[in-house]
Design a protein around this motif. Structure first.
Motif, PDB file in Angstrom:
ATOM      1  N   PRO A 291       7.013   4.941   7.009  1.00  0.00           N
ATOM      2  CA  PRO A 291       7.550   4.545   8.318  1.00  0.00           C
ATOM      3  C   PRO A 291       7.025   5.398   9.468  1.00  0.00           C
ATOM      4  O   PRO A 291       6.909   4.920  10.587  1.00  0.00           O
ATOM      5  CB  PRO A 291       9.067   4.708   8.143  1.00  0.00           C
ATOM      6  N   ASP A 292       6.701   6.663   9.182  1.00  0.00           N
ATOM      7  CA  ASP A 292       6.125   7.552  10.190  1.00  0.00           C
ATOM      8  C   ASP A 292       4.611   7.586   9.988  1.00  0.00           C
ATOM      9  O   ASP A 292       4.129   8.005   8.930  1.00  0.00           O
ATOM     10  CB  ASP A 292       6.700   8.963  10.034  1.00  0.00           C
ATOM     11  N   PRO A 293       3.829   7.149  10.965  1.00  0.00           N
ATOM     12  CA  PRO A 293       2.377   7.096  10.785  1.00  0.00           C
ATOM     13  C   PRO A 293       1.732   8.448  10.539  1.00  0.00           C
ATOM     14  O   PRO A 293       0.615   8.521  10.037  1.00  0.00           O
ATOM     15  CB  PRO A 293       1.884   6.459  12.100  1.00  0.00           C
ATOM     16  N   GLU A 294       2.437   9.540  10.883  1.00  0.00           N
ATOM     17  CA  GLU A 294       1.890  10.876  10.680  1.00  0.00           C
ATOM     18  C   GLU A 294       2.280  11.452   9.323  1.00  0.00           C
ATOM     19  O   GLU A 294       1.815  12.529   8.944  1.00  0.00           O
ATOM     20  CB  GLU A 294       2.380  11.818  11.784  1.00  0.00           C
ATOM     21  N   ALA A 295       3.134  10.753   8.575  1.00  0.00           N
ATOM     22  CA  ALA A 295       3.651  11.281   7.315  1.00  0.00           C
ATOM     23  C   ALA A 295       2.644  11.124   6.182  1.00  0.00           C
ATOM     24  O   ALA A 295       1.860  10.187   6.145  1.00  0.00           O
ATOM     25  CB  ALA A 295       4.955  10.574   6.954  1.00  0.00           C
ATOM     26  N   GLU A 296       2.689  12.097   5.267  1.00  0.00           N
ATOM     27  CA  GLU A 296       1.910  12.011   4.040  1.00  0.00           C
ATOM     28  C   GLU A 296       2.805  11.401   2.962  1.00  0.00           C
ATOM     29  O   GLU A 296       3.976  11.727   2.867  1.00  0.00           O
ATOM     30  CB  GLU A 296       1.447  13.403   3.602  1.00  0.00           C
ATOM     31  N   GLY A 297       2.252  10.543   2.147  1.00  0.00           N
ATOM     32  CA  GLY A 297       3.052   9.933   1.083  1.00  0.00           C
ATOM     33  C   GLY A 297       2.427   8.652   0.600  1.00  0.00           C
ATOM     34  O   GLY A 297       1.390   8.212   1.125  1.00  0.00           O
ATOM     35  N   PRO A 298       3.032   8.023  -0.388  1.00  0.00           N
ATOM     36  CA  PRO A 298       2.452   6.805  -0.963  1.00  0.00           C
ATOM     37  C   PRO A 298       2.623   5.588  -0.068  1.00  0.00           C
ATOM     38  O   PRO A 298       3.430   5.587   0.862  1.00  0.00           O
ATOM     39  CB  PRO A 298       3.240   6.638  -2.262  1.00  0.00           C
ATOM     40  N   ALA A 299       1.837   4.586  -0.357  1.00  0.00           N
ATOM     41  CA  ALA A 299       1.982   3.263   0.250  1.00  0.00           C
ATOM     42  C   ALA A 299       2.126   2.272  -0.899  1.00  0.00           C
ATOM     43  O   ALA A 299       1.952   2.636  -2.068  1.00  0.00           O
ATOM     44  CB  ALA A 299       0.772   2.924   1.106  1.00  0.00           C
ATOM     45  N   VAL A 300       2.464   1.036  -0.594  1.00  0.00           N
ATOM     46  CA  VAL A 300       2.614   0.031  -1.644  1.00  0.00           C
ATOM     47  C   VAL A 300       1.981  -1.286  -1.221  1.00  0.00           C
ATOM     48  O   VAL A 300       1.797  -1.547  -0.030  1.00  0.00           O
ATOM     49  CB  VAL A 300       4.096  -0.221  -2.005  1.00  0.00           C
ATOM     50  N   VAL A 301       1.650  -2.090  -2.212  1.00  0.00           N
ATOM     51  CA  VAL A 301       1.257  -3.474  -1.966  1.00  0.00           C
ATOM     52  C   VAL A 301       2.447  -4.342  -2.340  1.00  0.00           C
ATOM     53  O   VAL A 301       2.962  -4.263  -3.462  1.00  0.00           O
ATOM     54  CB  VAL A 301       0.029  -3.877  -2.811  1.00  0.00           C
ATOM     55  N   ALA A 302       2.932  -5.131  -1.401  1.00  0.00           N
ATOM     56  CA  ALA A 302       4.050  -6.030  -1.645  1.00  0.00           C
ATOM     57  C   ALA A 302       3.522  -7.462  -1.695  1.00  0.00           C
ATOM     58  O   ALA A 302       2.669  -7.843  -0.888  1.00  0.00           O
ATOM     59  CB  ALA A 302       5.110  -5.897  -0.557  1.00  0.00           C
ATOM     60  N   ALA A 303       4.011  -8.254  -2.635  1.00  0.00           N
ATOM     61  CA  ALA A 303       3.555  -9.638  -2.773  1.00  0.00           C
ATOM     62  C   ALA A 303       4.493 -10.386  -3.710  1.00  0.00           C
ATOM     63  O   ALA A 303       5.241  -9.784  -4.489  1.00  0.00           O
ATOM     64  CB  ALA A 303       2.128  -9.686  -3.319  1.00  0.00           C
ATOM     65  N   THR A 304       4.438 -11.710  -3.629  1.00  0.00           N
ATOM     66  CA  THR A 304       5.149 -12.567  -4.575  1.00  0.00           C
ATOM     67  C   THR A 304       4.117 -13.477  -5.228  1.00  0.00           C
ATOM     68  O   THR A 304       3.377 -14.177  -4.537  1.00  0.00           O
ATOM     69  CB  THR A 304       6.228 -13.411  -3.881  1.00  0.00           C
ATOM     70  N   LEU A 305       4.079 -13.466  -6.556  1.00  0.00           N
ATOM     71  CA  LEU A 305       3.090 -14.217  -7.323  1.00  0.00           C
ATOM     72  C   LEU A 305       3.792 -15.345  -8.080  1.00  0.00           C
ATOM     73  O   LEU A 305       4.710 -15.088  -8.861  1.00  0.00           O
ATOM     74  CB  LEU A 305       2.368 -13.294  -8.312  1.00  0.00           C
ATOM     75  N   PHE A 306       3.357 -16.574  -7.851  1.00  0.00           N
ATOM     76  CA  PHE A 306       3.952 -17.742  -8.504  1.00  0.00           C
ATOM     77  C   PHE A 306       2.958 -18.323  -9.510  1.00  0.00           C
ATOM     78  O   PHE A 306       1.753 -18.396  -9.241  1.00  0.00           O
ATOM     79  CB  PHE A 306       4.297 -18.819  -7.477  1.00  0.00           C
ATOM     80  N   ASN A 307       3.466 -18.749 -10.647  1.00  0.00           N
ATOM     81  CA  ASN A 307       2.643 -19.375 -11.682  1.00  0.00           C
ATOM     82  C   ASN A 307       3.191 -20.766 -11.950  1.00  0.00           C
ATOM     83  O   ASN A 307       4.230 -20.932 -12.590  1.00  0.00           O
ATOM     84  CB  ASN A 307       2.676 -18.530 -12.958  1.00  0.00           C
ATOM     85  N   ASP A 308       2.483 -21.791 -11.479  1.00  0.00           N
ATOM     86  CA  ASP A 308       2.913 -23.175 -11.682  1.00  0.00           C
ATOM     87  C   ASP A 308       2.330 -23.775 -12.959  1.00  0.00           C
ATOM     88  O   ASP A 308       2.542 -24.958 -13.240  1.00  0.00           O
ATOM     89  CB  ASP A 308       2.490 -24.041 -10.483  1.00  0.00           C
ATOM     90  N   GLY A 309       1.601 -22.979 -13.730  1.00  0.00           N
ATOM     91  CA  GLY A 309       0.977 -23.471 -14.952  1.00  0.00           C
ATOM     92  C   GLY A 309       1.914 -23.433 -16.149  1.00  0.00           C
ATOM     93  O   GLY A 309       3.090 -23.072 -16.040  1.00  0.00           O
ATOM     94  N   THR A 310       1.365 -23.784 -17.307  1.00  0.00           N
ATOM     95  CA  THR A 310       2.149 -23.805 -18.551  1.00  0.00           C
ATOM     96  C   THR A 310       1.844 -22.602 -19.429  1.00  0.00           C
ATOM     97  O   THR A 310       2.352 -22.514 -20.544  1.00  0.00           O
ATOM     98  CB  THR A 310       1.843 -25.097 -19.336  1.00  0.00           C
TER      99      THR A 310
END
Length: 211
Positions: free
Chosen positions: A59-78
């Motif tokens: 949240p603080d652009p000057e902070a050191e720390g991890p980041a994450v990738v957020a996403a929602t993955l849908f599988n319409d297959g069988t």
């Protein structure tokens, strides 16, 4: 209103709409020009749909720390798909995948979905958040699946504030180190600071041995 006046009004209205249409065409899809905030990144390949993709930093652009990738993955297959890796091509970022519980692969079940980011969900963590880029950047995020292969799309880099607060890094940066003990006029630590572990910044014996 006379017929001539009505015709004049209709002509003026048509001219206004024509100018507005031409202005919109000239603006194209540039969200900044249209003053419209773009939607979160999304794409679809075969039976897979990837939505709500963002790279979320501290949240603080000057902070050191991890980041994450957020996403929602849908599988319409069988047939189930396994998310084998997430990468940010063109950067030095390394993304670590972890399931919501325990160990093992991240599976997108047939007819189901897999959520990355947020409490109780699987995670894709970038240990050094600065490798993800600066807030406002657009980064290519590549998802590699067991059946479909690699699927890439551009995603915005955003801080973990407001709407993204609950989906951002769970580990916040550690507190900044305190200043060094005060010194006497001679340049050496004062007697009181050297006698008291708490004042000198070193835990006392009681603090070191007590949970």
């Amino acid at each position: 209103m006379s017929r001539s006046l009505r015709h004049g009004a209709f002509a003026a209205t048509a001219l206004v709409f024509s100018i507005a249409s031409l202005s919109a065409c000239g603006a194209g899809n540039d969200a900044q020009t249209l003053k419209v905030r773009p939607d979160n990144a999304a794409t679809a390949v075969d039976n897979l749909k990837i939505q709500n993709v963002n790279v979320i930093t501290q949240p603080d652009p000057e902070a050191e720390g991890p980041a994450v990738v957020a996403a929602t993955l849908f599988n319409d297959g069988t047939k189930k798909e396994t998310l084998e890796s997430v990468t940010l091509p063109g950067t030095s970022a390394t993304v670590k995948l972890s399931p919501a519980k325990g160990n093992g692969p991240l599976v997108v079940p047939a007819g189901g979905r897999l959520v990355l980011g947020g409490k109780g969900n699987a995670s894709a963590v970038i240990e050094n958040g600065r490798d993800a880029g600066a807030d406002g950047d657009v980064r290519t995020v590549a998802f590699s699946f067991s059946e479909t292969g690699e699927v890439s799309l551009g995603a915005a880099v955003v801080p973990a504030t407001h709407f993204f607060k609950g989906f951002g890094p769970s580990a916040l940066p550690s507190a900044k180190p305190t200043s060094s003990p005060s010194k006497s006029a001679s340049g050496t630590p004062s007697g009181e600071a050297s006698d008291s572990g708490a004042e000198s910044g070193t835990p006392s014996d009681d603090a070191a041995t007590t949970e």
